[in-house]
Design a protein around this motif. Sequence first.
Motif, PDB file in Angstrom:
ATOM      1  N   ASP A  31       2.080  -0.782  -9.101  1.00 47.99           N
ATOM      2  CA  ASP A  31       1.163  -1.592  -9.914  1.00 47.99           C
ATOM      3  C   ASP A  31       1.675  -3.019 -10.071  1.00 47.99           C
ATOM      4  OD1 ASP A  31      -0.681   0.442 -10.252  1.00 47.99           O
ATOM      5  OD2 ASP A  31       0.124   1.062 -12.197  1.00 47.99           O
ATOM      6  N   ALA A  32       2.957  -3.173 -10.334  1.00 46.58           N
ATOM      7  CA  ALA A  32       3.537  -4.509 -10.490  1.00 46.58           C
ATOM      8  C   ALA A  32       3.453  -5.288  -9.178  1.00 46.58           C
ATOM      9  CB  ALA A  32       4.979  -4.417 -10.965  1.00 46.58           C
ATOM     10  N   TRP A  33       3.742  -4.639  -8.076  1.00 49.04           N
ATOM     11  CA  TRP A  33       3.660  -5.305  -6.776  1.00 49.04           C
ATOM     12  C   TRP A  33       2.228  -5.730  -6.477  1.00 49.04           C
ATOM     13  CZ3 TRP A  33       7.127  -2.675  -2.549  1.00 49.04           C
ATOM     14  CH2 TRP A  33       8.454  -2.646  -2.982  1.00 49.04           C
ATOM     15  N   GLN A  34       1.267  -4.866  -6.778  1.00 52.97           N
ATOM     16  CA  GLN A  34      -0.129  -5.213  -6.523  1.00 52.97           C
ATOM     17  C   GLN A  34      -0.598  -6.357  -7.418  1.00 52.97           C
ATOM     18  OE1 GLN A  34      -1.937  -1.293  -6.692  1.00 52.97           O
ATOM     19  NE2 GLN A  34      -1.835  -1.092  -4.469  1.00 52.97           N
ATOM     20  N   ARG A  35      -0.091  -6.438  -8.658  1.00 55.49           N
ATOM     21  CA  ARG A  35      -0.419  -7.588  -9.522  1.00 55.49           C
ATOM     22  C   ARG A  35       0.140  -8.883  -8.925  1.00 55.49           C
ATOM     23  NH1 ARG A  35       0.518  -3.785 -13.526  1.00 55.49           N
ATOM     24  NH2 ARG A  35       2.656  -4.483 -13.848  1.00 55.49           N
ATOM     25  N   GLU A  36       1.361  -8.832  -8.375  1.00 56.00           N
ATOM     26  CA  GLU A  36       1.926 -10.006  -7.697  1.00 56.00           C
ATOM     27  C   GLU A  36       1.015 -10.453  -6.557  1.00 56.00           C
ATOM     28  OE1 GLU A  36       5.718  -8.701  -6.234  1.00 56.00           O
ATOM     29  OE2 GLU A  36       6.755  -9.137  -8.119  1.00 56.00           O
ATOM     30  N   HIS A  37       0.530  -9.494  -5.780  1.00 57.32           N
ATOM     31  CA  HIS A  37      -0.351  -9.807  -4.655  1.00 57.32           C
ATOM     32  C   HIS A  37      -1.667 -10.412  -5.135  1.00 57.32           C
ATOM     33  CE1 HIS A  37       1.583  -8.098  -0.972  1.00 57.32           C
ATOM     34  NE2 HIS A  37       2.381  -7.627  -1.921  1.00 57.32           N
ATOM     35  N   ALA A  38      -2.211  -9.902  -6.216  1.00 55.27           N
ATOM     36  CA  ALA A  38      -3.467 -10.441  -6.745  1.00 55.27           C
ATOM     37  C   ALA A  38      -3.292 -11.903  -7.158  1.00 55.27           C
ATOM     38  CB  ALA A  38      -3.948  -9.601  -7.922  1.00 55.27           C
ATOM     39  N   LEU A  39      -2.190 -12.225  -7.818  1.00 54.01           N
ATOM     40  CA  LEU A  39      -1.924 -13.615  -8.209  1.00 54.01           C
ATOM     41  C   LEU A  39      -1.748 -14.505  -6.981  1.00 54.01           C
ATOM     42  CD1 LEU A  39       0.528 -13.026 -11.200  1.00 54.01           C
ATOM     43  CD2 LEU A  39      -1.825 -13.885 -11.312  1.00 54.01           C
ATOM     44  N   LEU A  40      -1.000 -14.006  -6.009  1.00 53.00           N
ATOM     45  CA  LEU A  40      -0.801 -14.768  -4.780  1.00 53.00           C
ATOM     46  C   LEU A  40      -2.132 -14.986  -4.064  1.00 53.00           C
ATOM     47  CD1 LEU A  40       0.966 -16.089  -2.629  1.00 53.00           C
ATOM     48  CD2 LEU A  40       1.445 -13.795  -1.715  1.00 53.00           C
ATOM     49  N   ASN A  41      -2.944 -13.938  -3.966  1.00 56.16           N
ATOM     50  CA  ASN A  41      -4.254 -14.073  -3.318  1.00 56.16           C
ATOM     51  C   ASN A  41      -5.090 -15.152  -3.983  1.00 56.16           C
ATOM     52  OD1 ASN A  41      -3.607 -11.986  -1.580  1.00 56.16           O
ATOM     53  ND2 ASN A  41      -4.813 -10.450  -2.669  1.00 56.16           N
ATOM     54  N   ARG A  42      -5.119 -15.164  -5.312  1.00 54.96           N
ATOM     55  CA  ARG A  42      -5.908 -16.185  -6.029  1.00 54.96           C
ATOM     56  C   ARG A  42      -5.421 -17.590  -5.692  1.00 54.96           C
ATOM     57  NH1 ARG A  42      -5.063 -13.444 -11.121  1.00 54.96           N
ATOM     58  NH2 ARG A  42      -6.114 -11.503 -10.769  1.00 54.96           N
ATOM     59  N   SER A  43      -4.116 -17.786  -5.682  1.00 57.59           N
ATOM     60  CA  SER A  43      -3.565 -19.110  -5.368  1.00 57.59           C
ATOM     61  C   SER A  43      -3.899 -19.528  -3.942  1.00 57.59           C
ATOM     62  CB  SER A  43      -2.045 -19.109  -5.553  1.00 57.59           C
ATOM     63  OG  SER A  43      -1.712 -18.875  -6.892  1.00 57.59           O
ATOM     64  N   SER A  60       0.823  -1.195   0.000  1.00 60.30           N
ATOM     65  CA  SER A  60       0.000   0.000   0.000  1.00 60.30           C
ATOM     66  C   SER A  60       0.864   1.255   0.000  1.00 60.30           C
ATOM     67  CB  SER A  60      -0.864  -0.028   1.263  1.00 60.30           C
ATOM     68  OG  SER A  60      -1.384   1.216   1.568  1.00 60.30           O
ATOM     69  N   THR A  61       0.284   2.323  -0.476  1.00 59.27           N
ATOM     70  CA  THR A  61       0.954   3.623  -0.414  1.00 59.27           C
ATOM     71  C   THR A  61       0.231   4.537   0.559  1.00 59.27           C
ATOM     72  OG1 THR A  61      -0.347   4.443  -2.269  1.00 59.27           O
ATOM     73  CG2 THR A  61       1.799   3.489  -2.787  1.00 59.27           C
ATOM     74  N   TYR A  62      -0.578   3.942   1.437  1.00 56.56           N
ATOM     75  CA  TYR A  62      -1.348   4.724   2.388  1.00 56.56           C
ATOM     76  C   TYR A  62      -0.418   5.534   3.291  1.00 56.56           C
ATOM     77  CZ  TYR A  62      -4.765   6.065   5.871  1.00 56.56           C
ATOM     78  OH  TYR A  62      -5.563   6.796   6.696  1.00 56.56           O
ATOM     79  N   ARG A  63      -0.736   6.782   3.488  1.00 57.77           N
ATOM     80  CA  ARG A  63       0.028   7.661   4.384  1.00 57.77           C
ATOM     81  C   ARG A  63      -0.861   7.950   5.591  1.00 57.77           C
ATOM     82  NH1 ARG A  63       4.324  10.188   6.216  1.00 57.77           N
ATOM     83  NH2 ARG A  63       4.273  12.438   6.416  1.00 57.77           N
ATOM     84  N   TYR A  64      -0.410   7.494   6.762  1.00 62.76           N
ATOM     85  CA  TYR A  64      -1.189   7.691   7.983  1.00 62.76           C
ATOM     86  C   TYR A  64      -1.339   9.174   8.299  1.00 62.76           C
ATOM     87  CZ  TYR A  64      -0.548   2.708   8.572  1.00 62.76           C
ATOM     88  OH  TYR A  64      -0.568   1.366   8.378  1.00 62.76           O
ATOM     89  N   GLN A  65      -2.488   9.539   8.829  1.00 63.56           N
ATOM     90  CA  GLN A  65      -2.772  10.944   9.100  1.00 63.56           C
ATOM     91  C   GLN A  65      -2.169  11.430  10.406  1.00 63.56           C
ATOM     92  OE1 GLN A  65      -6.969  11.692   8.626  1.00 63.56           O
ATOM     93  NE2 GLN A  65      -7.017  10.674   6.649  1.00 63.56           N
ATOM     94  N   PRO A 114       7.987   3.035  -4.535  1.00 66.93           N
ATOM     95  CA  PRO A 114       7.909   4.033  -5.609  1.00 66.93           C
ATOM     96  C   PRO A 114       6.675   3.783  -6.482  1.00 66.93           C
ATOM     97  CG  PRO A 114      10.036   2.901  -5.616  1.00 66.93           C
ATOM     98  CD  PRO A 114       9.176   2.220  -4.605  1.00 66.93           C
ATOM     99  N   ALA A 115       6.063   4.852  -6.945  1.00 67.08           N
ATOM    100  CA  ALA A 115       4.862   4.753  -7.784  1.00 67.08           C
ATOM    101  C   ALA A 115       5.107   3.892  -9.014  1.00 67.08           C
ATOM    102  CB  ALA A 115       4.395   6.149  -8.192  1.00 67.08           C
ATOM    103  N   SER A 116       6.339   3.897  -9.506  1.00 70.09           N
ATOM    104  CA  SER A 116       6.656   3.117 -10.701  1.00 70.09           C
ATOM    105  C   SER A 116       6.576   1.607 -10.450  1.00 70.09           C
ATOM    106  CB  SER A 116       8.056   3.477 -11.208  1.00 70.09           C
ATOM    107  OG  SER A 116       9.021   3.196 -10.203  1.00 70.09           O
TER     108      SER A 116
END
Length: 142
Positions: free
Chosen positions: A106-118, A79-84, A101-103
């Motif tokens: 997206d790739a990291w979140q795609r990795e997580h989505a694949l892992l979650n599905r498995s 996550s890129t959440y910034r605590y208040q 980094p923003a760059s």
Amino acid sequence: GRAPALEPGPTPHRLLERVAKHAKRATLPVYVSIDKDVFSAEVARTNWDQGQLLLQHALDAIGLFSGRVIGSDITGEVSTYRYQTWWKRWLSNRDGQEIPPASLIDAWQREHALLNRSLVTALDDAASPRSVSPHGGYAEGV
């Protein structure tokens, strides 16, 4: 005593051996909680500490409880959440949580989505016939 608590963590293989030993003796239903920071960076990168587990280690561990899993949760999304509040920001900094980094996000979140599905597929396969269905009540023959 204190000695076991001060020992370095077990290797993934040794950890799986310990889980298998307990799984053979246990007969009660099981709730599985998975925090994805236990996985190696090659499985899914997090902005927390990284562990050493590979996906196959987790799938093997889940399989040890086949037919007995009554519930589960998966945590540790990147996550890129910034605590208040300054307090939460301080805590997350103490935890070593870095904003990726923003760059890369997206790739990291795609990795997580694949892992979650498995993981969800393995958890569904290991579900007890009396698991609660997502629609309420008990699922039949899950």
